[in-house]
Design an enzyme around this catalytic site. Structure first.
Site, PDB file in Angstrom:
ATOM      1  N   GLU A   1     -10.631   5.941  -6.967  1.00  0.00           N
ATOM      2  CA  GLU A   1     -10.108   7.306  -6.942  1.00  0.00           C
ATOM      3  C   GLU A   1     -10.560   8.114  -8.158  1.00  0.00           C
ATOM      4  OE1 GLU A   1      -5.698   7.058  -5.624  1.00  0.00           O
ATOM      5  OE2 GLU A   1      -6.346   5.072  -6.261  1.00  0.00           O
TER       6      GLU A   1
ATOM      7  N   THR B   1      -1.827  -0.114  -5.225  1.00  0.00           N
ATOM      8  CA  THR B   1      -2.300   0.748  -6.307  1.00  0.00           C
ATOM      9  C   THR B   1      -1.324   1.886  -6.553  1.00  0.00           C
ATOM     10  OG1 THR B   1      -4.547   0.262  -5.627  1.00  0.00           O
ATOM     11  CG2 THR B   1      -4.245   2.135  -7.100  1.00  0.00           C
TER      12      THR B   1
ATOM     13  N   ARG C   1     -12.566   6.772   4.683  1.00  0.00           N
ATOM     14  CA  ARG C   1     -12.596   7.105   6.116  1.00  0.00           C
ATOM     15  C   ARG C   1     -12.524   8.627   6.285  1.00  0.00           C
ATOM     16  NH1 ARG C   1      -9.502   2.766   5.094  1.00  0.00           N
ATOM     17  NH2 ARG C   1      -7.680   4.064   4.706  1.00  0.00           N
TER      18      ARG C   1
ATOM     19  N   GLU D   1      -1.039  -2.002 -10.561  1.00  0.00           N
ATOM     20  CA  GLU D   1       0.094  -2.238  -9.675  1.00  0.00           C
ATOM     21  C   GLU D   1       1.283  -2.785 -10.466  1.00  0.00           C
ATOM     22  OE1 GLU D   1      -0.686  -4.175  -5.981  1.00  0.00           O
ATOM     23  OE2 GLU D   1      -2.760  -3.438  -5.855  1.00  0.00           O
TER      24      GLU D   1
ATOM     25  N   GLU E   1      -7.055  -2.380  -9.804  1.00  0.00           N
ATOM     26  CA  GLU E   1      -5.966  -1.648  -9.165  1.00  0.00           C
ATOM     27  C   GLU E   1      -4.722  -1.847 -10.024  1.00  0.00           C
ATOM     28  OE1 GLU E   1      -5.633  -2.770  -5.006  1.00  0.00           O
ATOM     29  OE2 GLU E   1      -7.272  -1.412  -4.463  1.00  0.00           O
TER      30      GLU E   1
ATOM     31  N   TYR F   1       0.898  -1.172   0.000  1.00  0.00           N
ATOM     32  CA  TYR F   1       0.000   0.000   0.000  1.00  0.00           C
ATOM     33  C   TYR F   1       0.925   1.207   0.000  1.00  0.00           C
ATOM     34  CZ  TYR F   1      -4.156   2.558   1.880  1.00  0.00           C
ATOM     35  OH  TYR F   1      -5.231   3.396   2.096  1.00  0.00           O
TER      36      TYR F   1
HETATM   37 CA    CA Z   1      -3.931  -3.795  -4.015  1.00  0.00          CA
END
Ligand code: CA
Length: 317
Positions: free
Chosen positions: A263, A249, A48, A102, A100, A34
Site C-alpha cells: 500500500e 494488515t 484487482r 498486525e 504486514e 483481513y
Molecule cells: Ca496478513
C-alpha cells in the site's frame, strides 16, 4: 515486590543484556484475518482493479484463513528471502518481499467443540496481545493465491513480539469500535463492543539509516477481536489455549498510515525515500523491519507492547 522495592526486588531482577527473549507461547493454531477496511480497500484497488474493492463477504463476516504455525518465530530472528513461482514456468527469488503490520491475540481455553461462543463470551477468552509481522512475498502471492488464498507466499515466516501483553493491562486502551454497516448478525454483536487504541509504527533499517515508514492506530479496525473469535467458533470449531489470531494488515485511512509496502508504495510503483537518500519499493537483502506499539494505561501512563523486528537475509543458493 515491585511496589515495595528494596533488596528483595534487586535480587529478583535480571539485566536486559543477560536475557535472551524466546517465543512467548507455543502456538497451536494460527489464524490470520483481513479486518482493516482501509487495507482491504487498498488491496482490492491495487490487486484487482477491475473488481469491486471489497469481496462480497467482507462487510458480513471477518474474513480469515488458517496459516502456518511451524514458521512463527520470535522477534530478532532473521528472515530468508523465499523462492517460488512468480509466473508460468518461472521459479525464482521473490522480488516483492513485504511486511504486514498486525496485532495478534492469544487465546485462553476454548469452549467444548460444537458450542459457538457469543461475542461477549469470546471477549473473555482473549488472554493478551502480541505484535505480528506477517511477511509476504507479493509476487508469489499474486500467482498462487487464486482461488484458495495465501499459501507459500506467506508460509515462510511470521514474526511475533516476545511478550504477550495481558488484556487486563489494556483496560485503559479500550475504545468503541467503528460503526458497522450493515449491522452484524446477533452472534457477532457484543453487548459491550470494544476495540483497542494502540499506537503502532513501522521503521526500516538499511545500513546506518533508520526511517519510519508507517504510523497508524489499531482503533480503526473494522472487525473486533471478540467478533473474530466468535466467528471462528460459529461453525462449531473450538480453539485451544495458546492459539494465535492475527488481525490482518493494520492500515488507517490517512497518508502514511498503511501497514504494508504494497500500500505505501502502491504496488511498488511509488517507492518511498529512506533517510540518507536511498529508495524503498520492496525489501532488499539486509533491510531490517522494526514494528513497535504502545497503549494507554489505566493511569494515563503508556504501556509498551514491545517490538517485533527481523532482517532479510539472501535466498538460499
Ligand atoms: Ca496478513
Amino acid at each position: 515486590l515491585a511496589t515495595d522495592g528494596g533488596d528483595e526486588l534487586e535480587s529478583a531482577l535480571v539485566p536486559m543484556a543477560d536475557v535472551e527473549l524466546l517465543l512467548p507461547v507455543r502456538v497451536g493454531d494460527y489464524i490470520d484475518f483481513y479486518s482493516s477496511l482501509a487495507h482491504a480497500e487498498n488491496a482490492g484497488r491495487i490487486l484487482r482493479p477491475d473488481a469491486p474493492e471489497l469481496p462480497p463477504a467482507w462487510r458480513h463476516l471477518p474474513i480469515g484463513y488458517h496459516g502456518k504455525t511451524g514458521t512463527i518465530t520470535v522477534s530478532g530472528t532473521s528472515v530468508r528471502r523465499p523462492r517460488g513461482f512468480t509466473g508460468p514456468g518461472t521459479f525464482e527469488e521473490s522480488a516483492k518481499l513485504d511486511f504486514e503490520l498486525e496485532v495478534g491475540f492469544v487465546t485462553g481455553p476454548g469452549p467444548d467443540p460444537g458450542r459457538p461462543l457469543t461475542a461477549d463470551e469470546a471477549s473473555r477468552s482473549i488472554f493478551g496481545v502480541v505484535l505480528v509481522n506477517d511477511w509476504s512475498a507479493r509476487d508469489l502471492q499474486a500467482f498462487e493465491a487464486r482461488p484458495l488464498g495465501p499459501f507459500l507466499g506467506k508460509s515462510f515466516a511470521t514474526s511475533v513480539s516476545p511478550w504477550v501483553v495481558p488484556m487486563s493491562a489494556l483496560d485503559g486502551a479500550r475504545v468503541p469500535p467503528p460503526e458497522q454497516d450493515p449491522p452484524p448478525l446477533s452472534h457477532l454483536r457484543a453487548a459491550e463492543p470494544w476495540g483497542l487504541d494502540l499506537e503502532l509504527e513501522v521503521a526500516v533499517v538499511r545500513g546506518d539509516s533508520i526511517t519510519r515508514v508507517s504510523a497508524t492506530n489499531f482503533s480503526h479496525q473494522y472487525w473486533t477481536m471478540p467478533q473474530q473469535l466468535a466467528h471462528a467458533t460459529s461453525n462449531g470449531a473450538t480453539f485451544r489455549a495458546g492459539d494465535l489470531f492475527a488481525s490482518g494488515t493494520v492500515s488507517g485511512p490517512g497518508a502514511g498510515e498503511q501497514g504494508s509496502l504494497l500500500e505505501l508504495t502502491w504496488g511498488g510503483t511509488k517507492p518511498l525515500s529512506l533517510t540518507g537518500g536511498a529508495t524503498l519499493a520492496y525489501l532488499e537483502d539486509g533491510d531490517e523491519v522494526v514494528m513497535r506499539g504502545t497503549a494507554r494505561g489505566r493511569d494515563g501512563n503508556r504501556i509498551g507492547l514491545g517490538e517485533v523486528r527481523g532482517a532479510i537475509v539472501p535466498a538460499s543458493t
